[in-house]
Motif scaffolding. Structure first.
Motif, PDB file in Angstrom:
ATOM      1  N   SER A 277     -50.469  11.053 -37.684  1.00  0.00           N
ATOM      2  CA  SER A 277     -50.038   9.960 -36.819  1.00  0.00           C
ATOM      3  C   SER A 277     -48.951  10.455 -35.872  1.00  0.00           C
ATOM      4  O   SER A 277     -48.171  11.355 -36.222  1.00  0.00           O
ATOM      5  CB  SER A 277     -49.515   8.792 -37.654  1.00  0.00           C
ATOM      6  N   ASP A 279     -46.127   9.411 -35.072  1.00  0.00           N
ATOM      7  CA  ASP A 279     -44.754   9.339 -35.590  1.00  0.00           C
ATOM      8  C   ASP A 279     -44.482  10.365 -36.685  1.00  0.00           C
ATOM      9  O   ASP A 279     -43.361  10.490 -37.180  1.00  0.00           O
ATOM     10  CB  ASP A 279     -44.436   7.927 -36.097  1.00  0.00           C
ATOM     11  N   ARG A 281     -45.475  10.468 -39.767  1.00  0.00           N
ATOM     12  CA  ARG A 281     -45.251   9.939 -41.113  1.00  0.00           C
ATOM     13  C   ARG A 281     -46.470  10.025 -42.015  1.00  0.00           C
ATOM     14  O   ARG A 281     -46.339  10.052 -43.242  1.00  0.00           O
ATOM     15  CB  ARG A 281     -44.785   8.484 -41.025  1.00  0.00           C
ATOM     16  N   PRO A 347     -48.305   0.822 -39.404  1.00  0.00           N
ATOM     17  CA  PRO A 347     -47.358   1.928 -39.201  1.00  0.00           C
ATOM     18  C   PRO A 347     -46.395   2.146 -40.363  1.00  0.00           C
ATOM     19  O   PRO A 347     -45.814   3.225 -40.479  1.00  0.00           O
ATOM     20  CB  PRO A 347     -46.608   1.508 -37.931  1.00  0.00           C
TER      21      PRO A 347
END
Length: 372
Positions: A277, A279, A281, A347
């Motif tokens: 992803s 981000d 994470r 998320p």
């Protein structure tokens, strides 16, 4: 006056947001030049719905595709799984009307091209050829024209599984975060091959100090990706069904973990694709065979992985998937059942939820998402 200024800013912000379009490009095994091979859809970034914009005929088995850094060109592996053939092709893309225009093709330098990638400067293309275990480097013109390859490396050694690893089978070509190295996963030799990339040279690929990393015998490394922070890298094994996690430091890889992609209840599996992803994470890995799902892992601070769940893909033979740059959506291509599904990402948990409607076309094999 201040309120008026805020209103003007808000209006322009909204105009900018609504003027952006997210396009989704699909490759396929069409088996016949007279049928559609490449498809372009628009993604509704609120509901996750896909709407068809255009498609392309006249090319054979465009099985894997990628975009230039500026998004103006689509580069495709063509004539994949075609005996005594193999090519890489270029198309110009116009986001105003979603039109694809063919530019040219070049020989791939080996049978069955399966992966293609572009340098961040847009001047070089690198592909991987599976059947004959090779890879090639091509200069690119500014308009996306592919010139004949200037380097071609062939390998012959295999590994312990004589049915699947009779010889080298290069399955991916991936640039390092700084674009000064290229990593080639060799399923047939159980190696990740490493080359320096000097973009100012006429022959940019040069041997690296660490020429390859050995993987577990019989594991068959397939795809490879870097963490957004540039400190970690991950390789998925097609035959072993594991993910290898590495620490990437001083241009070398150091193994830190090997973790299974599948549950113990399944014995027939073929792991395929791997993505992280935006981000940083969560990591996603696809399993084919009996399982047909995506394994979801949280990424720890030290780069190791922890499994948090599995998501069925509602089809068979998931070959490639992609995550959009916002990290909101993940799209899968199921080649055997010829269908495509959109999933919305949570998320916080990393888990997936199917949204939109199923899209069907024969041999769905590759997907790339881009916002314009």
């Amino acid at each position: 006056m201040k309120n008026q200024l805020f209103l003007i800013i808000a209006i322009f912000t909204c105009i900018n947001l609504y003027s952006q379009n997210t396009f989704v490009f699909f490759g396929s095994f069409n088996r016949d030049k007279t049928t559609e091979g490449i498809y372009v859809y628009k993604l509704d970034t609120v509901k996750g719905k896909l709407s068809k914009i255009t498609s392309v005929k006249g090319i054979l088995n465009p099985s894997f595709l990628t975009l230039s850094p500026n998004g103006r060109n689509l580069f495709v592996c063509t004539e994949s799984k075609t005996k005594n053939a193999g090519s890489v092709s270029s198309f110009a893309f116009d986001p105003k009307d979603g039109k694809l225009t063919f530019i040219n093709s070049q020989k791939s330098g080996g049978e069955n091209p399966v992966y293609v990638t572009v340098h961040k400067n847009g001047k070089w293309l690198v592909n991987a050829n599976y059947t004959e275990g090779s890879f090639s480097v091509y200069p690119l013109s500014e308009d996306g024209t592919i010139h004949p390859y200037v380097q071609n490396f062939q390998f012959s050694e295999g590994s312990i599984n004589k049915d699947r690893q009779d010889r080298s089978h290069v399955h991916a070509s991936v640039f390092s975060p700084n674009y000064d190295q290229v990593f080639f996963t060799d399923l047939g030799a159980d190696k990740i091959r490493v080359y320096q990339f000097e973009s100012d040279k006429s022959e940019p690929l040069q041997p690296a100090k660490q020429p390859y990393i050995k993987t577990t015998l019989g594991s068959g490394p397939r795809h490879f990706t870097f963490h957004p922070n540039g400190k970690f890298a991950y390789s998925i094994e097609e035959m072993g069904g594991f993910i290898n996690a590495y620490r990437y430091e001083h241009s070398t890889l150091e193994s830190i973990q090997r973790i299974s992609t599948h549950t113990d209840q399944y014995k027939d599996f073929e792991s395929s694709d791997i993505h992280i992803s935006p981000d940083g994470r969560f990591l996603y890995a696809s399993n084919r065979g009996e399982e047909n799902n995506i394994a979801i892992f949280s990424i720890q601070e030290d780069g190791t992985l922890k499994n948090v769940g599995y998501q069925p893909t509602f089809g068979k033979q998931l070959r490639v998937f992609d995550i959009d740059e916002s990290g909101k959506f993940l799209i899968v291509t199921n080649a055997a059942t010829g269908n495509v599904f959109v999933f919305k990402r949570n998320p916080e948990t990393g888990l997936l939820k199917k949204v939109g409607k199923k899209i069907k076309f024969p041999g769905a094999s590759s997907v790339k998402i881009r916002r314009y």
